[in-house]
Design a protein around this motif. Structure first.
Motif, PDB file in Angstrom:
ATOM      1  N   ALA A   1      54.204 -59.111 -70.744  1.00  0.00           N
ATOM      2  CA  ALA A   1      55.242 -59.886 -71.413  1.00  0.00           C
ATOM      3  C   ALA A   1      55.883 -60.877 -70.449  1.00  0.00           C
ATOM      4  CB  ALA A   1      56.307 -58.944 -71.978  1.00  0.00           C
ATOM      5  N   ALA A   2      56.319 -62.005 -70.994  1.00  0.00           N
ATOM      6  CA  ALA A   2      56.870 -63.077 -70.158  1.00  0.00           C
ATOM      7  C   ALA A   2      58.068 -62.618 -69.342  1.00  0.00           C
ATOM      8  CB  ALA A   2      57.246 -64.271 -71.037  1.00  0.00           C
ATOM      9  N   TRP A   3      58.867 -61.682 -69.883  1.00  0.00           N
ATOM     10  CA  TRP A   3      60.072 -61.270 -69.149  1.00  0.00           C
ATOM     11  C   TRP A   3      59.748 -60.630 -67.812  1.00  0.00           C
ATOM     12  CZ3 TRP A   3      60.741 -56.358 -67.499  1.00  0.00           C
ATOM     13  CH2 TRP A   3      60.072 -55.324 -68.166  1.00  0.00           C
ATOM     14  N   THR A   4      58.514 -60.099 -67.655  1.00  0.00           N
ATOM     15  CA  THR A   4      58.155 -59.457 -66.388  1.00  0.00           C
ATOM     16  C   THR A   4      57.946 -60.473 -65.273  1.00  0.00           C
ATOM     17  OG1 THR A   4      55.761 -59.485 -66.855  1.00  0.00           O
ATOM     18  CG2 THR A   4      57.027 -57.579 -67.644  1.00  0.00           C
ATOM     19  N   ARG A   5      57.887 -61.768 -65.614  1.00  0.00           N
ATOM     20  CA  ARG A   5      57.630 -62.806 -64.612  1.00  0.00           C
ATOM     21  C   ARG A   5      58.837 -63.698 -64.373  1.00  0.00           C
ATOM     22  NH1 ARG A   5      53.149 -62.415 -67.739  1.00  0.00           N
ATOM     23  NH2 ARG A   5      53.671 -64.216 -69.038  1.00  0.00           N
ATOM     24  N   SER A   6      59.989 -63.331 -64.907  1.00  0.00           N
ATOM     25  CA  SER A   6      61.183 -64.156 -64.713  1.00  0.00           C
ATOM     26  C   SER A   6      62.400 -63.253 -64.577  1.00  0.00           C
ATOM     27  CB  SER A   6      61.366 -65.125 -65.887  1.00  0.00           C
ATOM     28  OG  SER A   6      61.562 -64.404 -67.096  1.00  0.00           O
TER      29      SER A   6
ATOM     30  N   ASP B   1      60.224 -59.502 -59.384  1.00  0.00           N
ATOM     31  CA  ASP B   1      59.410 -58.962 -58.301  1.00  0.00           C
ATOM     32  C   ASP B   1      59.297 -57.445 -58.401  1.00  0.00           C
ATOM     33  OD1 ASP B   1      57.983 -59.438 -55.698  1.00  0.00           O
ATOM     34  OD2 ASP B   1      59.560 -58.079 -54.991  1.00  0.00           O
ATOM     35  N   LEU B   2      60.383 -56.790 -58.785  1.00  0.00           N
ATOM     36  CA  LEU B   2      60.355 -55.334 -58.968  1.00  0.00           C
ATOM     37  C   LEU B   2      59.467 -54.961 -60.148  1.00  0.00           C
ATOM     38  CD1 LEU B   2      61.401 -52.531 -58.196  1.00  0.00           C
ATOM     39  CD2 LEU B   2      63.402 -52.964 -59.635  1.00  0.00           C
ATOM     40  N   ALA B   3      59.555 -55.708 -61.233  1.00  0.00           N
ATOM     41  CA  ALA B   3      58.694 -55.446 -62.388  1.00  0.00           C
ATOM     42  C   ALA B   3      57.226 -55.611 -62.010  1.00  0.00           C
ATOM     43  CB  ALA B   3      59.053 -56.389 -63.541  1.00  0.00           C
ATOM     44  N   ARG B   4      56.943 -56.605 -61.179  1.00  0.00           N
ATOM     45  CA  ARG B   4      55.564 -56.810 -60.724  1.00  0.00           C
ATOM     46  C   ARG B   4      55.077 -55.583 -59.942  1.00  0.00           C
ATOM     47  NH1 ARG B   4      52.411 -58.783 -56.510  1.00  0.00           N
ATOM     48  NH2 ARG B   4      50.793 -60.275 -57.107  1.00  0.00           N
ATOM     49  N   SER B   5      55.925 -55.065 -59.059  1.00  0.00           N
ATOM     50  CA  SER B   5      55.555 -53.865 -58.305  1.00  0.00           C
ATOM     51  C   SER B   5      55.276 -52.696 -59.238  1.00  0.00           C
ATOM     52  CB  SER B   5      56.671 -53.488 -57.331  1.00  0.00           C
ATOM     53  OG  SER B   5      56.786 -54.410 -56.277  1.00  0.00           O
ATOM     54  N   ALA B   6      56.149 -52.514 -60.224  1.00  0.00           N
ATOM     55  CA  ALA B   6      55.981 -51.404 -61.157  1.00  0.00           C
ATOM     56  C   ALA B   6      54.693 -51.552 -61.965  1.00  0.00           C
ATOM     57  CB  ALA B   6      57.190 -51.312 -62.082  1.00  0.00           C
ATOM     58  N   LEU B   7      54.395 -52.763 -62.400  1.00  0.00           N
ATOM     59  CA  LEU B   7      53.163 -53.002 -63.148  1.00  0.00           C
ATOM     60  C   LEU B   7      51.932 -52.732 -62.285  1.00  0.00           C
ATOM     61  CD1 LEU B   7      54.087 -56.218 -65.145  1.00  0.00           C
ATOM     62  CD2 LEU B   7      53.351 -54.043 -66.147  1.00  0.00           C
TER      63      LEU B   7
ATOM     64  N   ALA C   1      72.440 -46.936 -67.956  1.00  0.00           N
ATOM     65  CA  ALA C   1      73.547 -47.868 -67.759  1.00  0.00           C
ATOM     66  C   ALA C   1      73.283 -49.180 -68.488  1.00  0.00           C
ATOM     67  CB  ALA C   1      73.768 -48.124 -66.270  1.00  0.00           C
ATOM     68  N   ALA C   2      72.050 -49.669 -68.405  1.00  0.00           N
ATOM     69  CA  ALA C   2      71.710 -50.900 -69.125  1.00  0.00           C
ATOM     70  C   ALA C   2      71.845 -50.689 -70.622  1.00  0.00           C
ATOM     71  CB  ALA C   2      70.285 -51.325 -68.779  1.00  0.00           C
ATOM     72  N   GLY C   3      71.364 -49.554 -71.121  1.00  0.00           N
ATOM     73  CA  GLY C   3      71.460 -49.277 -72.546  1.00  0.00           C
ATOM     74  C   GLY C   3      72.883 -49.157 -73.028  1.00  0.00           C
TER      75      GLY C   3
ATOM     76  N   VAL D   1      61.587 -48.010 -64.234  1.00  0.00           N
ATOM     77  CA  VAL D   1      61.978 -49.327 -63.721  1.00  0.00           C
ATOM     78  C   VAL D   1      61.685 -50.413 -64.758  1.00  0.00           C
ATOM     79  CG1 VAL D   1      61.220 -51.108 -62.090  1.00  0.00           C
ATOM     80  CG2 VAL D   1      61.923 -48.859 -61.253  1.00  0.00           C
ATOM     81  N   LEU D   2      60.491 -50.376 -65.347  1.00  0.00           N
ATOM     82  CA  LEU D   2      60.154 -51.385 -66.355  1.00  0.00           C
ATOM     83  C   LEU D   2      61.062 -51.279 -67.573  1.00  0.00           C
ATOM     84  CD1 LEU D   2      56.264 -51.307 -66.181  1.00  0.00           C
ATOM     85  CD2 LEU D   2      57.741 -53.226 -65.560  1.00  0.00           C
ATOM     86  N   LEU D   3      61.333 -50.061 -68.021  1.00  0.00           N
ATOM     87  CA  LEU D   3      62.217 -49.888 -69.175  1.00  0.00           C
ATOM     88  C   LEU D   3      63.621 -50.395 -68.872  1.00  0.00           C
ATOM     89  CD1 LEU D   3      60.980 -46.359 -70.255  1.00  0.00           C
ATOM     90  CD2 LEU D   3      60.782 -48.441 -71.633  1.00  0.00           C
ATOM     91  N   ALA D   4      64.118 -50.103 -67.670  1.00  0.00           N
ATOM     92  CA  ALA D   4      65.459 -50.554 -67.304  1.00  0.00           C
ATOM     93  C   ALA D   4      65.526 -52.064 -67.178  1.00  0.00           C
ATOM     94  CB  ALA D   4      65.890 -49.892 -65.993  1.00  0.00           C
ATOM     95  N   ALA D   5      64.537 -52.654 -66.543  1.00  0.00           N
ATOM     96  CA  ALA D   5      64.529 -54.114 -66.397  1.00  0.00           C
ATOM     97  C   ALA D   5      64.438 -54.798 -67.757  1.00  0.00           C
ATOM     98  CB  ALA D   5      63.363 -54.542 -65.506  1.00  0.00           C
ATOM     99  N   ALA D   6      63.639 -54.231 -68.658  1.00  0.00           N
ATOM    100  CA  ALA D   6      63.533 -54.796 -70.004  1.00  0.00           C
ATOM    101  C   ALA D   6      64.858 -54.692 -70.741  1.00  0.00           C
ATOM    102  CB  ALA D   6      62.440 -54.077 -70.791  1.00  0.00           C
ATOM    103  N   GLU D   7      65.514 -53.548 -70.644  1.00  0.00           N
ATOM    104  CA  GLU D   7      66.797 -53.356 -71.320  1.00  0.00           C
ATOM    105  C   GLU D   7      67.857 -54.298 -70.757  1.00  0.00           C
ATOM    106  OE1 GLU D   7      69.328 -52.053 -74.140  1.00  0.00           O
ATOM    107  OE2 GLU D   7      67.236 -51.419 -73.955  1.00  0.00           O
ATOM    108  N   LEU D   8      67.851 -54.478 -69.462  1.00  0.00           N
ATOM    109  CA  LEU D   8      68.804 -55.430 -68.849  1.00  0.00           C
ATOM    110  C   LEU D   8      68.554 -56.840 -69.361  1.00  0.00           C
ATOM    111  CD1 LEU D   8      69.349 -54.616 -65.077  1.00  0.00           C
ATOM    112  CD2 LEU D   8      71.079 -54.888 -66.847  1.00  0.00           C
TER     113      LEU D   8
END
Length: 444
Positions: free
Chosen positions: A97-102, A107-113, A380-382, A429-436
């Motif tokens: 998904a595009a959100w993983t690249r912005s 960068d953290l999402a990239r590591s998790a992926l 916390a994000a949720g 990490v991915l779930l938290a970054a997406a929720e944020l």
């Protein structure tokens, strides 16, 4: 939180019972003043990452071997067809998904992926880690991996993860085993089964279906309907008690329990809420009504049994643990008393390096655990606490290994330790970054 086999590396059980000591080097905490703990433990970092040396073959890369990996990848420099492996990896990242690249955590999402890719690609199922004691499939982890892959735009492997949960053999009573061999044909040992798995499976089905295009949702739901029906039946049976709470079971701590824990009850409640939505999609009104009624009964029992004491880990206990996060989105609607308990738990679980321990009653060994820290970022994000979630994710990002992977633990002096990468941490990490990102887009 993952655990090895007896006699291999420290497990949750051995950590609870004892540990070594190292000199106290000190570190700032995320939440306030510096805190040092006596008896700080030392654990080695088994690998800085895991890297491919073929389409299916991969191996651990020790800290001393870091230069063997293509920078920014999970591919060995000397691997046959290194260019093809790197192209496959780029395709995995580019198709997310595009959100993983912005955004601030791209960068953290990239590591998790990348971590999830190296623990999944070419395997029958995602393993918890590649170090031998972690090279198994935990239902709890698999459920979160399915949800994380879905929100990251990788729907096909997300649905495949659900099918793994449907395929693995459950016990005669319907419970999942604690963990399974990578082939999914059974457990590797006689570790006690864990009831929370049926709740996590239902929650994951619902979370994945939310990301499926509307026109495909019913067909996809039908492919995992047997799993949903079985898990609902087990959950309803287990809460058919005088108190409305399930019987004691090991939970994510993976220790025998004499009393019901929040770490079992809350995932079952999340599963029942999710089941109501899943069976609505399937047009199964009877099961939908049963799930709604069961969720209401169990959530009421949780409030009555755990709420008066501030939602402690155990029924009748006093000390909180990370399971209080399961009372908040994306697992449950936020309530005022759950938020109060969650905020208090953040202080009670904090460790010197800045992350969190599994519980307030956990051994004071100075070790932060990345799954619990990422879990609190997600909750916390949720709950709309974006600043808190951001700080927690920033801490996780700052404590990756030199190879860019997410470790299971961080020592008191800030060094990563134990296994890396860890699938549950990467998924959270991915779930938290997406929720944020959702909260940021909504302006909340």
């Amino acid at each position: 939180m993952q655990r090895g086999g007896a006699g291999e590396w420290p497990t949750r059980r051995t950590v609870l019972r004892g540990g070594g000591a190292v000199a106290l080097l000190g570190a700032g905490t995320l939440f306030g003043a510096r805190v040092l703990e006596q008896g700080a433990a030392f654990l080695p970092l088994h690998a800085t990452t895991v890297a491919f040396d073929g389409p299916v073959a991969r191996r651990e890369v020790t800290p001393a071997e870091f230069d063997l990996v293509v920078p920014g990848s999970r591919v060995l420099r000397e691997a046959p067809d290194v260019d093809g492996l790197l192209a496959r990896e780029r395709g995995w990242l580019d198709s997310a998904a595009a959100w993983t690249r912005s955004g601030p955590h791209a960068d953290l999402a990239r590591s998790a992926l990348l971590d999830l890719h190296v623990l999944t690609a070419g395997l029958p199922a995602t393993v918890a880690g590649w170090s031998p004691p972690w090279r198994y499939v935990w239902p709890r982890d698999t459920a979160h991996v399915a949800a994380a892959l879905a929100v990251a735009g990788h729907l096909t492997p997300a649905v495949q993860a659900l099918r793994v949960l449907q395929r693995v053999p459950r016990r005669a009573d319907g419970w999942f085993e604690a963990r399974y061999r990578i082939e999914g044909d059974g457990p590797p040992d006689d570790r006690a089964p864990q009831l929370d798995g049926v709740g996590w499976a239902l929650w994951a089905i619902d979370r994945v279906l939310r990301e499926v295009p509307v026109q495909q949702r019913v067909p996809v739901a039908r492919t995992v309907a047997p799993l949903a029906a079985a898990c609902l039946a087990v959950t309803l049976r287990e809460i058919d008690t005088a108190s409305g709470l399930p019987r004691p079971s090991p939970d994510y701590w993976e220790v025998d329990e004499a009393r019901t824990t929040l770490g079992t009850a809350a995932p079952l409640a999340a599963g029942l809420d999710s089941a109501a939505r899943v069976f609505a999609i399937l047009g199964d009104e009877r099961r939908r009504r049963e799930a709604v009624a069961g969720a209401g009964r169990l959530r009421g029992a949780i409030r009555a049994g755990f709420g008066p004491s501030g939602y402690p880990r155990e029924l009748g206990g006093r000390e909180r643990d990370a399971a209080v996060a399961f009372l908040l989105p994306p697992y449950a609607p936020a309530t005022d008393d759950a938020l109060v308990a969650f905020r208090a738990a953040q202080q009670e679980l904090r460790r010197p390096a800045g992350g969190l321990a599994p519980g307030a009653g956990w051994k004071r060994d100075g070790i932060s655990w990345t799954p619990e820290t990422a879990l609190f970022a997600l909750a916390a994000a949720g709950a709309g606490e974006a600043a808190r979630a951001t700080a927690l994710l920033d801490w996780v990002a700052a404590h990756r290994t030199a190879g860019g992977s997410l470790p299971e633990k961080v020592l008191q002096d800030g060094r990563p330790a134990a296994v890396a990468p860890l699938a549950w941490t990467a998924a959270l990490v991915l779930l938290a970054a997406a929720e944020l990102g959702v909260r940021r887009s909504a302006g909340s």
